[in-house]
Design a protein around this motif. Structure first.
Motif, PDB file in Angstrom:
ATOM      1  N   ASN A 223       2.984  21.606   4.603  1.00 49.56           N
ATOM      2  CA  ASN A 223       2.088  20.581   5.128  1.00 49.56           C
ATOM      3  C   ASN A 223       0.619  20.871   4.792  1.00 49.56           C
ATOM      4  O   ASN A 223      -0.271  20.655   5.628  1.00 49.56           O
ATOM      5  N   CYS A 224       0.386  21.323   3.584  1.00 49.16           N
ATOM      6  CA  CYS A 224      -0.969  21.657   3.143  1.00 49.16           C
ATOM      7  C   CYS A 224      -1.363  20.857   1.905  1.00 49.16           C
ATOM      8  O   CYS A 224      -0.513  20.365   1.173  1.00 49.16           O
ATOM      9  N   GLY A 225      -2.652  20.743   1.684  1.00 54.42           N
ATOM     10  CA  GLY A 225      -3.168  20.134   0.467  1.00 54.42           C
ATOM     11  C   GLY A 225      -3.983  18.893   0.723  1.00 54.42           C
ATOM     12  O   GLY A 225      -4.068  18.379   1.848  1.00 54.42           O
ATOM     13  N   PRO A 226      -4.621  18.378  -0.325  1.00 55.31           N
ATOM     14  CA  PRO A 226      -5.528  17.237  -0.171  1.00 55.31           C
ATOM     15  C   PRO A 226      -4.857  15.955   0.287  1.00 55.31           C
ATOM     16  O   PRO A 226      -5.468  15.157   1.009  1.00 55.31           O
ATOM     17  N   TRP A 227      -3.622  15.720  -0.139  1.00 53.12           N
ATOM     18  CA  TRP A 227      -2.940  14.506   0.330  1.00 53.12           C
ATOM     19  C   TRP A 227      -2.718  14.574   1.842  1.00 53.12           C
ATOM     20  O   TRP A 227      -2.934  13.587   2.550  1.00 53.12           O
ATOM     21  N   VAL A 228      -2.281  15.723   2.324  1.00 53.32           N
ATOM     22  CA  VAL A 228      -2.040  15.864   3.764  1.00 53.32           C
ATOM     23  C   VAL A 228      -3.340  15.670   4.538  1.00 53.32           C
ATOM     24  O   VAL A 228      -3.385  14.956   5.548  1.00 53.32           O
TER      25      VAL A 228
ATOM     26  N   TYR B 270       0.829  -1.208   0.000  1.00 55.84           N
ATOM     27  CA  TYR B 270       0.000   0.000   0.000  1.00 55.84           C
ATOM     28  C   TYR B 270       0.864   1.259   0.000  1.00 55.84           C
ATOM     29  O   TYR B 270       0.564   2.236  -0.694  1.00 55.84           O
ATOM     30  N   ALA B 271       1.945   1.262   0.768  1.00 55.92           N
ATOM     31  CA  ALA B 271       2.820   2.433   0.796  1.00 55.92           C
ATOM     32  C   ALA B 271       3.413   2.703  -0.586  1.00 55.92           C
ATOM     33  O   ALA B 271       3.468   3.854  -1.051  1.00 55.92           O
ATOM     34  N   VAL B 272       3.848   1.648  -1.262  1.00 54.61           N
ATOM     35  CA  VAL B 272       4.398   1.786  -2.613  1.00 54.61           C
ATOM     36  C   VAL B 272       3.320   2.276  -3.575  1.00 54.61           C
ATOM     37  O   VAL B 272       3.569   3.114  -4.453  1.00 54.61           O
ATOM     38  N   GLN B 273       2.095   1.760  -3.410  1.00 53.55           N
ATOM     39  CA  GLN B 273       0.984   2.184  -4.272  1.00 53.55           C
ATOM     40  C   GLN B 273       0.720   3.684  -4.119  1.00 53.55           C
ATOM     41  O   GLN B 273       0.439   4.381  -5.098  1.00 53.55           O
ATOM     42  N   HIS B 274       0.821   4.183  -2.900  1.00 55.72           N
ATOM     43  CA  HIS B 274       0.649   5.618  -2.679  1.00 55.72           C
ATOM     44  C   HIS B 274       1.771   6.417  -3.336  1.00 55.72           C
ATOM     45  O   HIS B 274       1.513   7.402  -4.042  1.00 55.72           O
ATOM     46  N   VAL B 275       3.008   6.001  -3.109  1.00 59.64           N
ATOM     47  CA  VAL B 275       4.141   6.746  -3.677  1.00 59.64           C
ATOM     48  C   VAL B 275       4.071   6.788  -5.198  1.00 59.64           C
ATOM     49  O   VAL B 275       4.463   7.787  -5.820  1.00 59.64           O
ATOM     50  N   ALA B 276       3.540   5.747  -5.817  1.00 61.06           N
ATOM     51  CA  ALA B 276       3.408   5.716  -7.277  1.00 61.06           C
ATOM     52  C   ALA B 276       2.530   6.856  -7.788  1.00 61.06           C
ATOM     53  O   ALA B 276       2.657   7.281  -8.943  1.00 61.06           O
ATOM     54  N   GLN B 277       1.663   7.390  -6.931  1.00 63.15           N
ATOM     55  CA  GLN B 277       0.786   8.500  -7.310  1.00 63.15           C
ATOM     56  C   GLN B 277       1.365   9.853  -6.895  1.00 63.15           C
ATOM     57  O   GLN B 277       0.735  10.885  -7.074  1.00 63.15           O
ATOM     58  N   HIS B 278       2.565   9.833  -6.364  1.00 61.50           N
ATOM     59  CA  HIS B 278       3.330  11.031  -5.984  1.00 61.50           C
ATOM     60  C   HIS B 278       2.543  11.993  -5.085  1.00 61.50           C
ATOM     61  O   HIS B 278       2.253  13.133  -5.458  1.00 61.50           O
ATOM     62  N   PRO B 279       2.208  11.562  -3.875  1.00 60.62           N
ATOM     63  CA  PRO B 279       1.603  12.490  -2.919  1.00 60.62           C
ATOM     64  C   PRO B 279       2.535  13.675  -2.669  1.00 60.62           C
ATOM     65  O   PRO B 279       3.728  13.503  -2.400  1.00 60.62           O
ATOM     66  N   VAL B 280       1.977  14.876  -2.746  1.00 59.26           N
ATOM     67  CA  VAL B 280       2.785  16.076  -2.638  1.00 59.26           C
ATOM     68  C   VAL B 280       1.941  17.180  -2.011  1.00 59.26           C
ATOM     69  O   VAL B 280       0.713  17.201  -2.137  1.00 59.26           O
ATOM     70  N   GLU B 281       2.600  18.095  -1.326  1.00 56.22           N
ATOM     71  CA  GLU B 281       1.899  19.218  -0.718  1.00 56.22           C
ATOM     72  C   GLU B 281       1.469  20.230  -1.778  1.00 56.22           C
ATOM     73  O   GLU B 281       2.039  20.292  -2.862  1.00 56.22           O
ATOM     74  N   ALA B 282       0.455  21.016  -1.436  1.00 56.68           N
ATOM     75  CA  ALA B 282      -0.028  22.056  -2.340  1.00 56.68           C
ATOM     76  C   ALA B 282      -0.588  23.195  -1.511  1.00 56.68           C
ATOM     77  O   ALA B 282      -1.409  22.969  -0.628  1.00 56.68           O
ATOM     78  N   GLY B 283      -0.108  24.404  -1.772  1.00 60.48           N
ATOM     79  CA  GLY B 283      -0.660  25.575  -1.099  1.00 60.48           C
ATOM     80  C   GLY B 283       0.040  25.984   0.170  1.00 60.48           C
ATOM     81  O   GLY B 283      -0.445  26.863   0.882  1.00 60.48           O
ATOM     82  N   GLY B 284       1.170  25.387   0.494  1.00 57.00           N
ATOM     83  CA  GLY B 284       1.909  25.778   1.688  1.00 57.00           C
ATOM     84  C   GLY B 284       2.483  24.588   2.418  1.00 57.00           C
ATOM     85  O   GLY B 284       2.274  23.429   2.035  1.00 57.00           O
TER      86      GLY B 284
END
Length: 259
Positions: free
Chosen positions: A127-132, A111-125
């Motif tokens: 520790n911000c964004g939908p992934w967080v 599951y962790a690898v599956q998440h990283v494959a989608q490149h979770p990344v911050e947006a808007g500041g």
């Protein structure tokens, strides 16, 4: 509305459902979170703009750019098809994995690898964004999300197997360490050999005897280094980075939670 690719009856924690279940359509004039989520996902998709929670002319143009790029009618309004394309990375990250004969540790890593494959990344500041928010339930500078990332994988793995989590989830590395000690799963640096650190184990970066600053998943434990999958990091291994990624780390000042 939820994306049509979400299987009816799928278990979605409230924090994740909030990031996927949007009132549609969303168009020019929208404000607050309705506009903010559109702007965040556009930015994550490479169509950067100011994330100001105000769906104005710039946001409308960026929606059109995104739609054209994805072969959708360039209306500038977020309809169901556009919404599904925007949130597709999160939908793919939470997709169930067939348990087969896998162990809890195997599934945590998968599951962790599956998440990283989608490149979770911050947006808007910071520790911000939908992934967080999907990992933590909220976001902002104080919400470092490395523990939320690994606990999400733990939750998914336990749910797939239909078992209770061996330790409760927590947003705190210190609490994760305490929970693991209480369950007899915590191992201090130097008390285990690399061969005993199974893929899917958690590593903790220790700052002092009673303070841990970062947590991630071990994907492979070699003689001198280990490969990892972790959130809220960067290429330099920061404990307050901006993305989830795979890294290589040494064993110095690392403790372990081994399932």
């Amino acid at each position: 509305m939820l994306p049509s690719t979400i299987v009816a009856g799928s278990h979605l924690p409230t924090r994740v459902r909030n990031e996927l279940d949007w009132p549609l359509p969303i168009a020019r004039g929208a404000r607050q979170m309705r506009a903010k989520r559109v702007q965040e996902w556009l930015t994550i998709a490479g169509f950067s703009l100011n994330i100001d929670s105000d769906f104005g002319a710039a946001t409308e143009q960026r929606v059109k750019d995104f739609q054209s790029n994805r072969g959708l009618p360039a209306t500038g309004q977020v309809d169901a098809r556009t919404h599904e394309q925007l949130v597709d990375p999160l939908v793919k990250a939470i997709a169930p994995i067939n348990a087969g004969n896998r162990t809890l540790a195997d599934l945590i890593l998968s599951y962790a690898v599956q998440h990283v494959a989608q490149h979770p990344v911050e947006a808007g500041g910071d520790n911000c964004g939908p992934w967080v928010r999907a990992y933590m339930g909220q976001d902002g500078p104080d919400w470092r999300w490395c523990s939320g990332f690994v606990c999400f994988a733990l939750e998914q793995a336990a749910r797939t197997l239909g078992v209770r989590q061996p330790i409760p989830s927590s947003a705190s590395c210190d609490t994760m360490s305490a929970n693991a000690r209480n369950a007899g799963l915590y191992h201090r640096e130097g008390t285990v050999r690399p061969s005993q650190i199974l893929p899917g184990s958690f590593f903790l970066v220790r700052r002092t005897n009673n303070d841990w600053t970062h947590i991630g998943v071990v994907s492979d434990a070699g003689a001198d280094t280990m490969r990892t999958v972790e959130g809220n990091t960067d290429s330099g291994g920061s404990d307050n980075g901006f993305e989830a990624s795979e890294r290589v780390r040494n064993y110095a000042k690392k403790d372990f939670i081994i399932w």
